[in-house]
Design a protein around this motif. Structure first.
Motif, PDB file in Angstrom:
ATOM      1  N   ASN A  15      10.557  -5.982 -18.524  1.00 18.27           N
ATOM      2  CA  ASN A  15      11.166  -6.709 -19.636  1.00 18.27           C
ATOM      3  C   ASN A  15      12.644  -7.006 -19.373  1.00 18.27           C
ATOM      4  O   ASN A  15      13.133  -8.101 -19.670  1.00 18.27           O
ATOM      5  N   TRP A  33      10.295 -10.202 -16.452  1.00 22.43           N
ATOM      6  CA  TRP A  33       8.990 -10.130 -15.815  1.00 22.43           C
ATOM      7  C   TRP A  33       8.905 -10.974 -14.543  1.00 22.43           C
ATOM      8  O   TRP A  33       9.672 -10.788 -13.634  1.00 22.43           O
ATOM      9  N   THR A  84       8.767  -5.952 -24.708  1.00 18.92           N
ATOM     10  CA  THR A  84       8.529  -7.389 -24.553  1.00 18.92           C
ATOM     11  C   THR A  84       8.347  -8.052 -25.918  1.00 18.92           C
ATOM     12  O   THR A  84       8.880  -9.140 -26.174  1.00 18.92           O
TER      13      THR A  84
END
Length: 529
Positions: A238, A242, A432
């Motif tokens: 995160n 990514w 995320t």
């Protein structure tokens, strides 16, 4: 029916001494439990005080995260490996050497003068300390007779869940009252005692050094790549956006390659580094699945509450620790209740009650506002603490309580690995979600705060006038204030989204628990199989 099964198991004609535990073994076991507590606690007390360590070492914000990441990567490799090592060198050698190594690495971490030294010492600490955790679970289900499980299982479950929960509290107190060095030095004296006691008193099993010749070194290499890179990708994904980051892409490729060769070997060698056949036991497979999800709840909420309190309420580590202490107290008080219920209730019913309580706690958090404080968080935290214990005790019993003793060491490593991986996956998903949902909510809220919105213009004029009176640029200050309000509310809405997701997850487990077979009596230690 579960009671009758246990009674049947207890009716086997055994000498009375079989039910009375050897005091030496009891002392050794509780020393092991304390060693496990130190190992698990060390993750959270350090995470609560990373800012102090960063300042003390002069590290950058991207470097300091590796103080935790290096520990977690090393630990996640050692946990499944510990089963094979215990069979080769015995529980006594593995645990006492793990305790000694963990203690030495803790002392070294306290002497670190730069971030590179700290990362190396933390990796050593995580790898060696990871050997203590599965050994305790294996010992609990092999040296104690089934009639004592309702006492032993809550103790092990309490330590495994309490240590991460009270970590921020203890870390906050230590870093405020002393210095960050004591986060590591505090392990030294207890570590020496645990090492001496376990080396002297553990006699649960014998080493089998012949297995060392069969040890699958290539299997270890591929497993280390697979699990180590998985932990790295989940921890750092995160923060690095990514797959837009080349390091995450490379880590994922290495993880897939390592996983392919690891699973290719694990079913083809005589003595695999991890024996996955334990998952052929239906209850162990379901117990591990539930352990994975409990890792999401345990580590996820231990992370979420402090982030909310720090980011929205502006709490420091001490205040966060004092607020989080409620969950730990609830666990501690619920442990004996969970032990008593485990001998009276169907474990599936206990799990369903626990999952429902957990879902109720997270659902109540979906009504949160930016003003929620200690008292508003009280009931959700109590529900979380009580429900964790009501879940963990039957999950431990279902997963490990029906396995043969000769499969316990390996299975214990796998079982603990699922909880850690659940925590890693949960934190990655939660982080995320928080990042992406807060961006979406900010965009939608900002759309409403335009120059055609009369309420927004009135608010800006009112706030700006106040600052104009002090000779400041009121319009600029008011705009910054409005942006801050929108940012805060976007974070609040993203927290609510995460809590709703956790509610759905745990409510779904209430029904999944019905798929578990009703556990039969556990095999007795030493019984033939």
């Amino acid at each position: 029916m579960a009671e009758s099964a246990n009674t049947a198991a207890g009716a086997v004609p055994l000498p009375g001494a079989e039910e009375r535990m050897d005091p030496k073994r009891l002392i050794a076991f509780f020393a092991m439990v304390f060693g496990m507590f130190m190992s698990i606690l060390d993750i959270q007390i350090v995470s609560a005080s990373l800012a102090e360590i960063q300042a003390g070492l002069g590290a950058g914000s991207d470097e300091i995260a590796w103080v935790q990441t290096s520990y977690l990567i090393a630990e996640v490799i050692m946990i499944p490996l510990s089963g094979a090592l215990a069979r080769i060198v015995s529980t006594r050698i593995l645990f006492s050497f793990s305790a000694a190594g963990f203690t030495i690495a803790s002392a070294l971490a306290a002497t670190a003068t730069n971030i590179d030294q700290m990362i190396v010492y933390r990796a050593i600490q995580g790898f060696i300390g990871g050997g203590m955790i599965p050994s305790v679970f294996a010992a609990a289900f092999t040296i104690f007779p089934p009639s004592k499980r309702n006492i032993v299982s809550p103790i092990v479950g309490l330590v495994a869940t309490l240590a991460p929960t009270i970590g921020p509290t203890i870390g906050g107190y230590i870093s405020h009252a002393m210095s960050w060095h004591w986060l590591f030095l505090i392990n030294v004296i207890p570590g020496i005692i645990v090492t001496a006691v376990t080396f002297s008193l553990i006699d649960f099993d014998k080493p089998d050094f012949k297995l060392f010749k069969k040890f699958d070194w290539w299997g270890l290499f591929w497993m280390a790549l697979f699990l180590g890179m998985m932990e790295f990708v989940l921890e750092e994904g995160n923060n690095k956006d990514w797959f837009n980051d080349e390091h995450i892409v490379m880590g994922t490729v290495v993880m897939v390659i390592g996983g392919f060769f690891f699973f290719h070997r694990v079913f083809r060698v005589d003595f695999p580094v991890v024996d996955l056949r334990a998952f052929g036991n239906r209850n162990f497979a379901f117990g591990s699945l539930f352990s994975f999800v409990m890792g999401v709840g345990l580590y996820g909420l231990t992370y979420l509450y402090p982030v909310y309190l720090g980011r929205i309420r502006g709490y420091d580590s001490m205040m966060i620790g004092e607020t989080m202490f409620v969950s730990g107290a609830a666990m501690f008080l619920t442990a004996p209740v969970a032990g008593a219920l485990s001998s009276k209730l169907d474990p599936r019913v206990m799990m369903m009650i626990g999952f429902a309580g957990f879902a109720a706690g997270t659902y109540s958090m979906t009504f949160m506002t930016a003003d929620w404080d200690f008292y508003e968080l009280l009931v959700p935290q109590i529900l979380r603490g009580c429900s964790l214990m009501l879940c963990m005790v039957p999950i431990n019993n279902i997963a490990l309580g029906t396995l043969a003793p000769d499969r316990m060491k390996n299975a214990s490593g796998l079982f603990n690995l699922t909880r850690n991986l659940g925590g890693a996956v949960g934190l990655a998903v939660i982080n995320t979600m928080l990042t992406q949902r807060s961006d979406e909510h900010y965009g939608r809220l900002a759309e409403q705060a335009h120059w055609g919105n009369a309420a927004a213009l009135d608010w800006l004029a009112s706030v700006g006038a106040n600052y104009d009176a002090y000779g400041l640029d009121g319009t600029a200050v008011a705009l910054r204030k409005l942006s801050g309000v929108i940012t805060q509310q976007s974070w609040m809405l993203s927290f609510i989204d995460v809590f709703m997701g956790l509610t759905v997850l745990f409510f779904g487990l209430v029904f999944l628990a019905l798929l578990i077979k009703k556990p039969s009596a556990a095999p007795l230690p030493g019984a033939g199989h």
